[in-house]
Write a protein that holds these residues in place. Structure first.
Motif, PDB file in Angstrom:
ATOM      1  N   VAL A 218     -26.333   4.354 -35.231  1.00  0.00           N
ATOM      2  CA  VAL A 218     -25.310   4.909 -34.527  1.00  0.00           C
ATOM      3  C   VAL A 218     -24.012   4.965 -34.378  1.00  0.00           C
TER       4      VAL A 218
ATOM      5  N   ASN B 142     -33.876   3.663 -34.606  1.00  0.00           N
ATOM      6  CA  ASN B 142     -32.381   3.996 -34.452  1.00  0.00           C
ATOM      7  C   ASN B 142     -31.769   2.216 -33.591  1.00  0.00           C
ATOM      8  N   ALA B 143     -30.998   1.995 -34.529  1.00  0.00           N
ATOM      9  CA  ALA B 143     -29.690   0.645 -33.344  1.00  0.00           C
ATOM     10  C   ALA B 143     -28.667   1.012 -32.906  1.00  0.00           C
ATOM     11  N   ALA B 144     -28.366   0.881 -32.165  1.00  0.00           N
ATOM     12  CA  ALA B 144     -27.136   0.831 -31.894  1.00  0.00           C
ATOM     13  C   ALA B 144     -25.635   0.914 -32.996  1.00  0.00           C
TER      14      ALA B 144
ATOM     15  N   ARG C  11     -29.178   8.340 -28.923  1.00  0.00           N
ATOM     16  CA  ARG C  11     -29.449   8.140 -29.913  1.00  0.00           C
ATOM     17  C   ARG C  11     -30.078   7.236 -30.533  1.00  0.00           C
ATOM     18  N   ALA C  12     -28.892   6.092 -29.946  1.00  0.00           N
ATOM     19  CA  ALA C  12     -29.487   4.281 -29.881  1.00  0.00           C
ATOM     20  C   ALA C  12     -30.839   4.278 -29.482  1.00  0.00           C
ATOM     21  N   GLU C  13     -30.898   5.099 -28.172  1.00  0.00           N
ATOM     22  CA  GLU C  13     -32.330   4.563 -27.876  1.00  0.00           C
ATOM     23  C   GLU C  13     -33.149   4.803 -27.922  1.00  0.00           C
TER      24      GLU C  13
ATOM     25  N   ARG D 251     -24.013   2.554 -22.033  1.00  0.00           N
ATOM     26  CA  ARG D 251     -25.015   2.501 -21.824  1.00  0.00           C
ATOM     27  C   ARG D 251     -24.899   1.807 -19.533  1.00  0.00           C
TER      28      ARG D 251
ATOM     29  N   ILE E  30     -21.190   1.423 -27.405  1.00  0.00           N
ATOM     30  CA  ILE E  30     -22.455   2.418 -26.935  1.00  0.00           C
ATOM     31  C   ILE E  30     -23.228   0.911 -25.844  1.00  0.00           C
ATOM     32  N   TYR E  31     -23.329  -0.102 -25.405  1.00  0.00           N
ATOM     33  CA  TYR E  31     -23.941  -0.663 -25.079  1.00  0.00           C
ATOM     34  C   TYR E  31     -22.805  -0.946 -23.698  1.00  0.00           C
TER      35      TYR E  31
ATOM     36  N   ALA F  91     -21.287  -0.788 -32.390  1.00  0.00           N
ATOM     37  CA  ALA F  91     -22.208  -0.975 -31.232  1.00  0.00           C
ATOM     38  C   ALA F  91     -21.065  -1.167 -29.366  1.00  0.00           C
TER      39      ALA F  91
END
Length: 65
Positions: free
Chosen positions: A31, A26-28, A20-22, A46, A42-43, A39
């Protein structure tokens, strides 16, 4: 001071958060707010997925050429 217990997230949840973040638009951060996570988490996921994928691709190339 009490130690915060780490939440265990399923593999599917982590993959969906990264996916979703990609997506375009959308931004991390947004999301992460929707899912109740940072965020930065999420990083991190990833980076872990990309690292794992790279290792699998190298192994596949080494085995099958």
């Amino acid at each position: 001071m009490t130690k915060k217990k780490n939440q265990a997230y399923t593999e599917e949840f982590r993959q969906e958060a990264v996916r979703r973040a990609e997506q375009k638009g959308n931004a991390a951060a947004s999301v992460g707010r929707e899912l109740g996570i940072s965020a930065q988490q999420i990083y991190n996921w990833r980076r872990q997925f990309n690292s794992f994928t790279s290792c699998v691709e190298l192994l596949r190339f080494a085995l099958y050429g």
